[in-house]
Design a protein around this motif. Sequence first.
Motif, PDB file in Angstrom:
ATOM      1  N   LEU A  81       2.358   9.681 -22.843  1.00  0.00           N
ATOM      2  CA  LEU A  81       3.506  10.059 -22.016  1.00  0.00           C
ATOM      3  C   LEU A  81       3.084  10.977 -20.871  1.00  0.00           C
ATOM      4  CD1 LEU A  81       6.285  10.614 -24.715  1.00  0.00           C
ATOM      5  CD2 LEU A  81       6.205   8.811 -22.974  1.00  0.00           C
ATOM      6  N   CYS A  82       2.109  11.837 -21.106  1.00  0.00           N
ATOM      7  CA  CYS A  82       1.630  12.724 -20.035  1.00  0.00           C
ATOM      8  C   CYS A  82       1.117  11.904 -18.861  1.00  0.00           C
ATOM      9  CB  CYS A  82       0.529  13.636 -20.571  1.00  0.00           C
ATOM     10  SG  CYS A  82       1.105  14.953 -21.657  1.00  0.00           S
ATOM     11  N   PHE A  83       0.342  10.871 -19.146  1.00  0.00           N
ATOM     12  CA  PHE A  83      -0.160  10.012 -18.072  1.00  0.00           C
ATOM     13  C   PHE A  83       0.985   9.266 -17.396  1.00  0.00           C
ATOM     14  CE2 PHE A  83      -4.167  10.450 -20.430  1.00  0.00           C
ATOM     15  CZ  PHE A  83      -5.041  10.686 -19.389  1.00  0.00           C
ATOM     16  N   ARG A  84       1.905   8.738 -18.174  1.00  0.00           N
ATOM     17  CA  ARG A  84       2.986   7.928 -17.619  1.00  0.00           C
ATOM     18  C   ARG A  84       3.948   8.752 -16.766  1.00  0.00           C
ATOM     19  NH1 ARG A  84       5.225   5.023 -22.866  1.00  0.00           N
ATOM     20  NH2 ARG A  84       6.676   4.072 -21.402  1.00  0.00           N
ATOM     21  N   ILE A  85       4.097  10.028 -17.097  1.00  0.00           N
ATOM     22  CA  ILE A  85       5.034  10.886 -16.380  1.00  0.00           C
ATOM     23  C   ILE A  85       4.407  11.518 -15.138  1.00  0.00           C
ATOM     24  CG2 ILE A  85       6.343  13.057 -16.550  1.00  0.00           C
ATOM     25  CD1 ILE A  85       6.834  12.309 -19.523  1.00  0.00           C
ATOM     26  N   PHE A  86       3.150  11.926 -15.230  1.00  0.00           N
ATOM     27  CA  PHE A  86       2.571  12.746 -14.159  1.00  0.00           C
ATOM     28  C   PHE A  86       1.525  12.049 -13.287  1.00  0.00           C
ATOM     29  CE2 PHE A  86       3.867  15.810 -17.506  1.00  0.00           C
ATOM     30  CZ  PHE A  86       4.799  16.536 -16.771  1.00  0.00           C
ATOM     31  N   CYS A  87       0.989  10.908 -13.726  1.00  0.00           N
ATOM     32  CA  CYS A  87      -0.102  10.286 -12.968  1.00  0.00           C
ATOM     33  C   CYS A  87       0.301   8.930 -12.395  1.00  0.00           C
ATOM     34  CB  CYS A  87      -1.336  10.118 -13.858  1.00  0.00           C
ATOM     35  SG  CYS A  87      -2.119  11.672 -14.296  1.00  0.00           S
ATOM     36  N   GLU A  88       0.275   8.824 -11.081  1.00  0.00           N
ATOM     37  CA  GLU A  88       0.535   7.559 -10.415  1.00  0.00           C
ATOM     38  C   GLU A  88      -0.662   6.645 -10.641  1.00  0.00           C
ATOM     39  OE1 GLU A  88       3.188   5.305  -8.864  1.00  0.00           O
ATOM     40  OE2 GLU A  88       3.594   7.426  -8.440  1.00  0.00           O
ATOM     41  N   PRO A  89      -0.480   5.477 -11.288  1.00  0.00           N
ATOM     42  CA  PRO A  89      -1.611   4.590 -11.582  1.00  0.00           C
ATOM     43  C   PRO A  89      -2.398   4.215 -10.319  1.00  0.00           C
ATOM     44  CG  PRO A  89       0.346   3.873 -12.770  1.00  0.00           C
ATOM     45  CD  PRO A  89       0.792   4.951 -11.827  1.00  0.00           C
ATOM     46  N   GLY A  90      -3.717   4.242 -10.457  1.00  0.00           N
ATOM     47  CA  GLY A  90      -4.582   3.867  -9.344  1.00  0.00           C
ATOM     48  C   GLY A  90      -4.682   4.895  -8.246  1.00  0.00           C
ATOM     49  N   LYS A  91      -4.028   6.025  -8.409  1.00  0.00           N
ATOM     50  CA  LYS A  91      -4.013   7.043  -7.357  1.00  0.00           C
ATOM     51  C   LYS A  91      -4.407   8.419  -7.897  1.00  0.00           C
ATOM     52  CE  LYS A  91      -0.845   9.380  -4.159  1.00  0.00           C
ATOM     53  NZ  LYS A  91       0.570   9.457  -3.671  1.00  0.00           N
ATOM     54  N   ASP A  92      -3.676   8.906  -8.882  1.00  0.00           N
ATOM     55  CA  ASP A  92      -3.921  10.236  -9.427  1.00  0.00           C
ATOM     56  C   ASP A  92      -5.048  10.218 -10.458  1.00  0.00           C
ATOM     57  OD1 ASP A  92      -1.893  11.385  -7.883  1.00  0.00           O
ATOM     58  OD2 ASP A  92      -0.363  10.871  -9.371  1.00  0.00           O
ATOM     59  N   LYS A  93      -5.551  11.408 -10.776  1.00  0.00           N
ATOM     60  CA  LYS A  93      -6.658  11.552 -11.719  1.00  0.00           C
ATOM     61  C   LYS A  93      -6.326  12.601 -12.785  1.00  0.00           C
ATOM     62  CE  LYS A  93      -9.965  10.691  -7.960  1.00  0.00           C
ATOM     63  NZ  LYS A  93     -11.080  11.285  -7.182  1.00  0.00           N
ATOM     64  N   ALA A  94      -7.114  12.593 -13.857  1.00  0.00           N
ATOM     65  CA  ALA A  94      -7.026  13.611 -14.898  1.00  0.00           C
ATOM     66  C   ALA A  94      -8.422  14.161 -15.151  1.00  0.00           C
ATOM     67  CB  ALA A  94      -6.432  13.023 -16.178  1.00  0.00           C
ATOM     68  N   LEU A  95      -8.480  15.291 -15.818  1.00  0.00           N
ATOM     69  CA  LEU A  95      -9.756  15.971 -16.073  1.00  0.00           C
ATOM     70  C   LEU A  95      -9.822  16.403 -17.529  1.00  0.00           C
ATOM     71  CD1 LEU A  95     -12.358  17.568 -14.996  1.00  0.00           C
ATOM     72  CD2 LEU A  95     -10.812  19.502 -14.689  1.00  0.00           C
ATOM     73  N   THR A  96     -11.003  16.268 -18.119  1.00  0.00           N
ATOM     74  CA  THR A  96     -11.228  16.828 -19.449  1.00  0.00           C
ATOM     75  C   THR A  96     -12.666  17.298 -19.555  1.00  0.00           C
ATOM     76  OG1 THR A  96     -10.808  16.487 -21.812  1.00  0.00           O
ATOM     77  CG2 THR A  96     -11.948  14.709 -20.651  1.00  0.00           C
ATOM     78  N   PHE A  97     -12.997  17.909 -20.695  1.00  0.00           N
ATOM     79  CA  PHE A  97     -14.314  18.508 -20.896  1.00  0.00           C
ATOM     80  C   PHE A  97     -14.955  17.859 -22.125  1.00  0.00           C
ATOM     81  CE2 PHE A  97     -11.419  21.470 -18.886  1.00  0.00           C
ATOM     82  CZ  PHE A  97     -12.120  21.793 -17.730  1.00  0.00           C
ATOM     83  N   THR A  98     -16.144  17.318 -21.943  1.00  0.00           N
ATOM     84  CA  THR A  98     -16.764  16.502 -22.980  1.00  0.00           C
ATOM     85  C   THR A  98     -17.966  17.185 -23.632  1.00  0.00           C
ATOM     86  OG1 THR A  98     -18.090  15.427 -21.270  1.00  0.00           O
ATOM     87  CG2 THR A  98     -16.032  14.348 -21.905  1.00  0.00           C
ATOM     88  N   PRO A  99     -18.240  16.828 -24.910  1.00  0.00           N
ATOM     89  CA  PRO A  99     -17.582  15.819 -25.734  1.00  0.00           C
ATOM     90  C   PRO A  99     -16.211  16.295 -26.212  1.00  0.00           C
ATOM     91  CG  PRO A  99     -19.199  16.983 -27.050  1.00  0.00           C
ATOM     92  CD  PRO A  99     -19.358  17.486 -25.645  1.00  0.00           C
ATOM     93  N   THR A 100     -15.289  15.350 -26.371  1.00  0.00           N
ATOM     94  CA  THR A 100     -13.948  15.714 -26.806  1.00  0.00           C
ATOM     95  C   THR A 100     -13.256  14.498 -27.419  1.00  0.00           C
ATOM     96  OG1 THR A 100     -11.954  16.916 -26.154  1.00  0.00           O
ATOM     97  CG2 THR A 100     -12.755  15.242 -24.617  1.00  0.00           C
ATOM     98  N   TYR A 101     -11.978  14.626 -27.723  1.00  0.00           N
ATOM     99  CA  TYR A 101     -11.209  13.571 -28.371  1.00  0.00           C
ATOM    100  C   TYR A 101     -11.152  12.325 -27.484  1.00  0.00           C
ATOM    101  CZ  TYR A 101      -7.148  11.398 -30.694  1.00  0.00           C
ATOM    102  OH  TYR A 101      -6.291  10.540 -31.338  1.00  0.00           O
ATOM    103  N   GLY A 102     -11.486  11.176 -28.046  1.00  0.00           N
ATOM    104  CA  GLY A 102     -11.642   9.965 -27.267  1.00  0.00           C
ATOM    105  C   GLY A 102     -10.373   9.355 -26.718  1.00  0.00           C
ATOM    106  N   MET A 103      -9.196   9.722 -27.260  1.00  0.00           N
ATOM    107  CA  MET A 103      -7.959   9.092 -26.804  1.00  0.00           C
ATOM    108  C   MET A 103      -7.561   9.498 -25.397  1.00  0.00           C
ATOM    109  SD  MET A 103      -6.750   6.684 -28.563  1.00  0.00           S
ATOM    110  CE  MET A 103      -5.170   6.547 -27.712  1.00  0.00           C
ATOM    111  N   TYR A 104      -8.080  10.614 -24.888  1.00  0.00           N
ATOM    112  CA  TYR A 104      -7.780  10.972 -23.498  1.00  0.00           C
ATOM    113  C   TYR A 104      -8.333   9.886 -22.571  1.00  0.00           C
ATOM    114  CZ  TYR A 104      -7.600  15.525 -25.874  1.00  0.00           C
ATOM    115  OH  TYR A 104      -7.356  16.545 -26.759  1.00  0.00           O
ATOM    116  N   GLU A 105      -9.548   9.437 -22.848  1.00  0.00           N
ATOM    117  CA  GLU A 105     -10.173   8.418 -22.021  1.00  0.00           C
ATOM    118  C   GLU A 105      -9.483   7.065 -22.188  1.00  0.00           C
ATOM    119  OE1 GLU A 105     -14.641   6.836 -20.817  1.00  0.00           O
ATOM    120  OE2 GLU A 105     -14.388   8.155 -22.560  1.00  0.00           O
ATOM    121  N   VAL A 106      -9.108   6.737 -23.420  1.00  0.00           N
ATOM    122  CA  VAL A 106      -8.431   5.464 -23.670  1.00  0.00           C
ATOM    123  C   VAL A 106      -7.073   5.429 -22.967  1.00  0.00           C
ATOM    124  CG1 VAL A 106      -7.397   3.998 -25.443  1.00  0.00           C
ATOM    125  CG2 VAL A 106      -9.623   5.051 -25.854  1.00  0.00           C
ATOM    126  N   SER A 107      -6.288   6.499 -23.116  1.00  0.00           N
ATOM    127  CA  SER A 107      -4.972   6.545 -22.482  1.00  0.00           C
ATOM    128  C   SER A 107      -5.080   6.527 -20.964  1.00  0.00           C
ATOM    129  CB  SER A 107      -4.205   7.793 -22.930  1.00  0.00           C
ATOM    130  OG  SER A 107      -3.767   7.656 -24.263  1.00  0.00           O
TER     131      SER A 107
END
Length: 340
Positions: A81-107
């Motif tokens: 839901l965070c991606f669907r609400i705040f990130c315009e597909p193909g335009k916006d980006k997200a950031l995380t710190f690795t190694p970490t939970y893999g579902m951030y990358e999948v979502s």
Amino acid sequence: MNSIEKIVRPNILALQAYSSAREEFTGSEGIFLDANENPFGELNRYPDPLQKQLKQRLSVIKGVAPQNIFTGNGSDEAIDLCFRIFCEPGKDKALTFTPTYGMYEVSAAINNTELIKVPLDNNFQVDKNKALLALEDESIKLVFICSPNNPTGNCLDTAKFIIQNFKGIVVVDEAYADFCSTTLVNKLEQYPNLIVLQTLSKAWGLAAARVGIAYASPFIISLFNKVKPPYNISKLNYTAAIKALENTDNYEEQKKLLLEERQKLSEALSQIPIIRKVYPSQANFLLVEVSDANSVYQNLIQQGIIIRNRNKEVKNCIRISIGTPQENKALLNALQNITA
């Protein structure tokens, strides 16, 4: 328009949420002919779409108002839901710190959002300078911080620093927070751009029920409720969650045992020849460096013990969940049988 509204995708702000039968009439008495349900059976009626009783119980336990709580189908629903609400597909980006939970990358991939990955330092902590440099990219709308982190087990000490230096949404995933003393749930009023994720899958023992929780401002929670499916938690899972939350004595007893076993297992593992390092953990698992992770993983499987091979994320490391005293003893015996 407040600062958070500016981050929300315009189509989500304009979205008219689906109105279910159980939202239009919320009473419990009457002849229900409104939702096209089968009139026969025990599970024939749709559940409460907003899980009000569950949120009320969580409110008491966590000291957070019900309007600051979202409950969903595991933490994974809230992440999506965070991606669907705040990130315009193909335009916006997200950031995380690795190694970490893999579902951030999948979502991120499912939602056609580029995920920027900044490596943690040698102590599995966020490098502040690298984080600030990455955040100069104005197309980044979301930051995911897993703390305690999976698979490393440690708390990341820079969550507040990121929140204070980023105008977008900061999601702090506290799936394992019950096993440590650190949480940001009590900082929601101070940080309107903060979303804290927790779950009943770990310390509460309800992994099969798939009940995740997001704590955030009432505005963000209203967006979650607008975008989610109408009945995102089944009555069976809803009832199981309430039952578990009413039995806090059992929760405390099991958590105490797991913490004791974590300490015992960590000390015992350190004495085994093939173990090179046992990393400190504030979760219900241990990250362990071994002589050869792939070989150890396969050897344990042959002895009937299944752990996670994290060699791809952290070289020659395996991740071991804390089991019962009997299970942990069996693990130690199996590891003693493996030669370097």
